[in-house]
Design a protein around this motif. Structure first.
Motif, PDB file in Angstrom:
ATOM      1  N   TRP A  60      -1.985   7.344 -13.967  1.00 43.72           N
ATOM      2  CA  TRP A  60      -2.475   6.085 -13.384  1.00 43.72           C
ATOM      3  C   TRP A  60      -1.333   5.336 -12.697  1.00 43.72           C
ATOM      4  CZ3 TRP A  60      -0.848   1.149 -14.214  1.00 43.72           C
ATOM      5  CH2 TRP A  60      -0.078   0.884 -15.356  1.00 43.72           C
ATOM      6  N   LYS A  61      -0.118   5.439 -13.216  1.00 48.20           N
ATOM      7  CA  LYS A  61       1.019   4.745 -12.594  1.00 48.20           C
ATOM      8  C   LYS A  61       1.341   5.320 -11.219  1.00 48.20           C
ATOM      9  CE  LYS A  61       3.232   3.420 -16.958  1.00 48.20           C
ATOM     10  NZ  LYS A  61       4.422   3.576 -17.828  1.00 48.20           N
ATOM     11  N   THR A  62       1.334   6.658 -11.112  1.00 48.42           N
ATOM     12  CA  THR A  62       1.598   7.297  -9.818  1.00 48.42           C
ATOM     13  C   THR A  62       0.489   6.985  -8.832  1.00 48.42           C
ATOM     14  OG1 THR A  62       2.677   9.092 -11.021  1.00 48.42           O
ATOM     15  CG2 THR A  62       2.168   9.480  -8.709  1.00 48.42           C
ATOM     16  N   TYR A  63      -0.749   6.974  -9.315  1.00 52.13           N
ATOM     17  CA  TYR A  63      -1.896   6.661  -8.457  1.00 52.13           C
ATOM     18  C   TYR A  63      -1.765   5.235  -7.913  1.00 52.13           C
ATOM     19  CZ  TYR A  63      -6.740   7.408  -6.923  1.00 52.13           C
ATOM     20  OH  TYR A  63      -7.873   7.597  -6.168  1.00 52.13           O
ATOM     21  N   ALA A  64      -1.447   4.280  -8.802  1.00 45.69           N
ATOM     22  CA  ALA A  64      -1.305   2.882  -8.385  1.00 45.69           C
ATOM     23  C   ALA A  64      -0.152   2.718  -7.405  1.00 45.69           C
ATOM     24  CB  ALA A  64      -1.099   1.989  -9.606  1.00 45.69           C
ATOM     25  N   LEU A  65       0.976   3.369  -7.690  1.00 44.52           N
ATOM     26  CA  LEU A  65       2.138   3.277  -6.800  1.00 44.52           C
ATOM     27  C   LEU A  65       1.819   3.863  -5.428  1.00 44.52           C
ATOM     28  CD1 LEU A  65       5.136   2.468  -6.631  1.00 44.52           C
ATOM     29  CD2 LEU A  65       5.710   4.799  -7.342  1.00 44.52           C
ATOM     30  N   SER A  66       1.061   4.954  -5.398  1.00 49.45           N
ATOM     31  CA  SER A  66       0.721   5.611  -4.128  1.00 49.45           C
ATOM     32  C   SER A  66      -0.121   4.708  -3.250  1.00 49.45           C
ATOM     33  CB  SER A  66      -0.037   6.916  -4.407  1.00 49.45           C
ATOM     34  OG  SER A  66       0.757   7.817  -5.130  1.00 49.45           O
ATOM     35  N   PHE A  67      -1.147   4.070  -3.825  1.00 45.10           N
ATOM     36  CA  PHE A  67      -1.986   3.236  -2.961  1.00 45.10           C
ATOM     37  C   PHE A  67      -1.271   1.938  -2.577  1.00 45.10           C
ATOM     38  CE2 PHE A  67      -3.801   0.899  -6.720  1.00 45.10           C
ATOM     39  CZ  PHE A  67      -3.860  -0.383  -6.198  1.00 45.10           C
ATOM     40  N   MET A  68      -0.377   1.434  -3.433  1.00 39.68           N
ATOM     41  CA  MET A  68       0.367   0.227  -3.090  1.00 39.68           C
ATOM     42  C   MET A  68       1.338   0.485  -1.939  1.00 39.68           C
ATOM     43  SD  MET A  68      -0.427  -2.436  -5.097  1.00 39.68           S
ATOM     44  CE  MET A  68       0.993  -3.460  -5.380  1.00 39.68           C
ATOM     45  N   ILE A  69       2.080   1.605  -2.003  1.00 37.67           N
ATOM     46  CA  ILE A  69       3.038   1.921  -0.937  1.00 37.67           C
ATOM     47  C   ILE A  69       2.310   2.178   0.382  1.00 37.67           C
ATOM     48  CG2 ILE A  69       4.700   3.645  -0.144  1.00 37.67           C
ATOM     49  CD1 ILE A  69       5.648   3.907  -3.034  1.00 37.67           C
ATOM     50  N   THR A  70       1.189   2.890   0.312  1.00 41.31           N
ATOM     51  CA  THR A  70       0.402   3.139   1.518  1.00 41.31           C
ATOM     52  C   THR A  70      -0.026   1.826   2.163  1.00 41.31           C
ATOM     53  OG1 THR A  70      -0.429   5.220   0.604  1.00 41.31           O
ATOM     54  CG2 THR A  70      -1.669   4.276   2.431  1.00 41.31           C
ATOM     55  N   ASN A  71      -0.506   0.881   1.350  1.00 38.38           N
ATOM     56  CA  ASN A  71      -0.938  -0.412   1.862  1.00 38.38           C
ATOM     57  C   ASN A  71       0.216  -1.207   2.455  1.00 38.38           C
ATOM     58  OD1 ASN A  71      -3.793  -1.429  -0.222  1.00 38.38           O
ATOM     59  ND2 ASN A  71      -3.391   0.431   0.915  1.00 38.38           N
ATOM     60  N   ILE A  72       1.388  -1.152   1.820  1.00 44.48           N
ATOM     61  CA  ILE A  72       2.558  -1.888   2.314  1.00 44.48           C
ATOM     62  C   ILE A  72       2.961  -1.387   3.695  1.00 44.48           C
ATOM     63  CG2 ILE A  72       5.036  -2.243   1.944  1.00 44.48           C
ATOM     64  CD1 ILE A  72       4.394  -2.321  -1.091  1.00 44.48           C
ATOM     65  N   VAL A  73       2.991  -0.074   3.882  1.00 47.36           N
ATOM     66  CA  VAL A  73       3.357   0.498   5.181  1.00 47.36           C
ATOM     67  C   VAL A  73       2.366   0.063   6.257  1.00 47.36           C
ATOM     68  CG1 VAL A  73       3.576   2.649   6.482  1.00 47.36           C
ATOM     69  CG2 VAL A  73       4.567   2.480   4.186  1.00 47.36           C
ATOM     70  N   LEU A  74       1.079   0.109   5.958  1.00 47.63           N
ATOM     71  CA  LEU A  74       0.059  -0.284   6.936  1.00 47.63           C
ATOM     72  C   LEU A  74       0.159  -1.769   7.280  1.00 47.63           C
ATOM     73  CD1 LEU A  74      -2.986   1.721   5.533  1.00 47.63           C
ATOM     74  CD2 LEU A  74      -1.656   2.239   7.580  1.00 47.63           C
ATOM     75  N   VAL A  75       0.489  -2.601   6.291  1.00 50.38           N
ATOM     76  CA  VAL A  75       0.661  -4.037   6.539  1.00 50.38           C
ATOM     77  C   VAL A  75       1.829  -4.284   7.484  1.00 50.38           C
ATOM     78  CG1 VAL A  75       1.478  -6.169   5.447  1.00 50.38           C
ATOM     79  CG2 VAL A  75      -0.441  -4.940   4.466  1.00 50.38           C
ATOM     80  N   ALA A  76       2.951  -3.595   7.276  1.00 56.34           N
ATOM     81  CA  ALA A  76       4.138  -3.788   8.116  1.00 56.34           C
ATOM     82  C   ALA A  76       3.857  -3.404   9.569  1.00 56.34           C
ATOM     83  CB  ALA A  76       5.296  -2.956   7.564  1.00 56.34           C
TER      84      ALA A  76
END
Length: 559
Positions: A60-76
């Motif tokens: 669950w930690k890797t899953y959460a980190l993956s979607f958070m990083i993906t979202n951060i890149v798209l926001v930038a």
């Protein structure tokens, strides 16, 4: 006739639940099925490009980190596009760059699936920004929410296996759900006269000889994913009240079903994952009971008309039509209001600021509960959270260790659920209080008195629930409102998602407990009643005082 229209739409929705729920199960079950034959040729090169050949499961930690990083890149990337849209292509109207705080608010809004708009799309964005930022985020934010919901379902229902791979779920949500569905809806809307073009603004000369500039653009394609992804951000400032976005009652029904059907089908998908369809129908039934209760409130309140007008003897036999489009009437306006806030879409075909005080309780309450169908995945996850809480409370009352789907519910899971439950009212009520006691907040209120309180409360409730609709009487395009609502949208989206993934990860590690004669059943009518009661009691305890200060007090002063 109004009630008949509502019944027909609900009946059509109910008929779609089983086939759509089955399709979603086939997409995300990771078991060989016919959808592989239709879509694997599209996905293989994508998986190869991102280095996802084995598609191993994640914690669950890797899953959460993956979607958070993906979202951060798209926001930038999206923030840069909005700040540079003046010099980028597909800007035939010469739209200027977006201001800093408004750009911050906009990218957060669309990445969190909120689509709160402090700007007018037809004048504030270029065609390139509408497509590369707004439409792109409408797909990716919906796919993120869907993926997290599926991961949570796996955590509840699988025996000792992984919650899945985020990137596989993310790609499948695009290729097998949102893109094909969006193409079909776009074609339907174009056939029903919704514009779809890259031509610049049309200049027309009126009979008086005055030049009028009519905004057009790729409207139909944005409308399709706007509703399918429960996004809600309109191409035009008037949103789905605009005749180019929503020209007739048939497009109105299509848009309501688009934003409602996938969220309504997810409980059935959950039942298939749990190998017990009754589990899914219990969740769906609980959602529908709450939906009908709040729909009845807004429909009866709007049909009764404005109390002030009634007292003055002005004919209100047609009900309160203020802020509503004649082509939809009260029935389709009330149903759209209920669907868009139940499904946390934020699209509006009437102005919620003009609802009668009691009618305005419905959109507020549905966003405060945030579990009646909800946005893509969020509603199901939140309702399952309440289901676990209901099982825990029932277990305490009978003196038995609570179990849910064969797992014991213990202190760790309940702490995480309490964090998610308390975070939602806190990020609504605390900013509302700050806004009401500061000049920066009160300066935006356009309607003094109790309705002004409702305006502020609605803005933060809409932001926290990732809904994005507003009372729209609020002058909210200021640094204070852009930044404060931006932060509320961030917390409202990610705190509950991470907490629920943590719950899924915790349950996944537990030993499977076989059912006994003493196991509390969660797939019958009794549990449906307990679940509905749990949602209403917790919602009332946390939000009723705020609702009394706003719409209830307003009603008591004008009745």
């Amino acid at each position: 006739m109004g009630i008949l229209q509502i019944v027909i739409v609900i009946a059509v929705l109910t008929l779609l639940v089983k086939p759509l729920g089955t399709y979603l199960y086939n997409v995300f079950s990771n078991e060989p099925n016919r959808t592989d034959k239709w879509f694997s040729f599209l996905e293989r090169p994508i998986f190869s490009l991102i280095g996802l050949k084995k598609r191993q499961g994640m914690t669950w930690k890797t899953y959460a980190l993956s979607f958070m990083i993906t979202n951060i890149v798209l926001v930038a990337v999206s923030y840069l596009i909005l700040r540079l849209q003046k010099v980028l292509p597909l800007n035939p109207n010469g739209t200027d760059n977006m201001e800093e705080t408004l750009s911050f608010n906009t990218v957060i809004s669309f990445m969190t699936n909120t689509n709160l708009q402090h700007y007018s799309g037809e004048s504030g964005l270029s065609y390139f920004a509408q497509m590369a930022v707004i439409m792109m985020m409408m797909f990716t934010s919906a796919a993120t929410g869907f993926s997290v919901a599926i991961a949570f379902i796996r955590g509840l229902t699988t025996k000792g296996r992984t919650i899945g791979n985020f990137f596989e779920d993310f790609v499948k949500a695009h290729t097998r759900v949102f893109i094909p569905f969006a193409i079909v809806i776009t074609l339907l809307l174009v056939a029903l006269n919704v514009p779809q073009t890259l031509q610049p603004t049309v200049t027309a000369t009126t009979l008086e000889g005055v030049e009028q500039h009519i905004a057009i653009g790729p409207v139909a394609s944005l409308e399709s994913i706007k509703h399918l992804g429960t996004n809600g951000g309109g191409f035009f400032g008037a949103n789905s009240a605009h005749p180019f976005e929503n020209p007739n009652p048939l497009t109105n029904v299509i848009e309501m079903l688009s934003m409602w059907m996938l969220s309504a089908a997810l409980p059935y998908t959950y039942g298939l994952f749990a190998k017990n369809r009754k589990q899914g129908w219990v969740i769906f039934g609980s959602m529908m009971i709450l939906f009908v209760v709040f729909l009845s409130l807004v429909y009866s309140a709007e049909s009764a008309g404005n109390p002030v007008m009634n007292r003055l003897g002005i004919d209100a036999s047609g009900g309160s039509m203020e802020g509503k489009e004649v082509r939809f009437g009260i029935a389709q306006s009330a149903l759209f209001t209920t669907v868009t806030t139940a499904a946390t879409t934020g699209s509006v075909n009437n102005m919620h600021d003009t609802l009668t005080p009691l009618g305005g309780i419905t959109p507020l309450a549905l966003m405060m509960l945030n579990c009646v169908f909800g946005g893509k995945g969020v509603g199901l996850v939140n309702m399952l959270m309440y289901a676990i809480l209901a099982v825990f409370l029932s277990g305490l009352m009978v003196g038995r260790t609570p179990e849910f789907l064969g797992r014991k519910i213990e202190a760790r899971e309940m702490k995480l659920i309490v964090v998610a439950i308390l975070a939602h009212p806190f990020i609504i009520l605390a900013p509302t209080a700050i806004a009401l006691v500061t000049d920066l907040g009160t300066a935006a209120i356009t309607n003094p008195g109790f309705h002004g309180i409702s305006q502020v409360l609605y803005e933060y409730t809409s932001s926290a629930a990732n809904n994005g609709s507003g009372f729209e009487g609020l002058s909210d395009n200021t640094p204070f409102w852009n930044i404060s609502t931006g932060l509320v949208m961030l917390f409202g989206r990610y705190i509950s998602m991470v907490a629920m993934l943590a719950v899924a990860g915790s349950l996944l590690r537990k030993q499977w407990v076989p059912e006994t004669i003493g196991t509390f059943r969660t797939d019958n009518g009794l549990f449906t009643g307990i679940l509905v009661g749990t949602v209403l009691i917790i919602g009332a305890l946390t939000f009723l005082p705020a609702i009394v200060l706003g719409p209830v007090a307003e009603y008591l002063t004008i009745r």
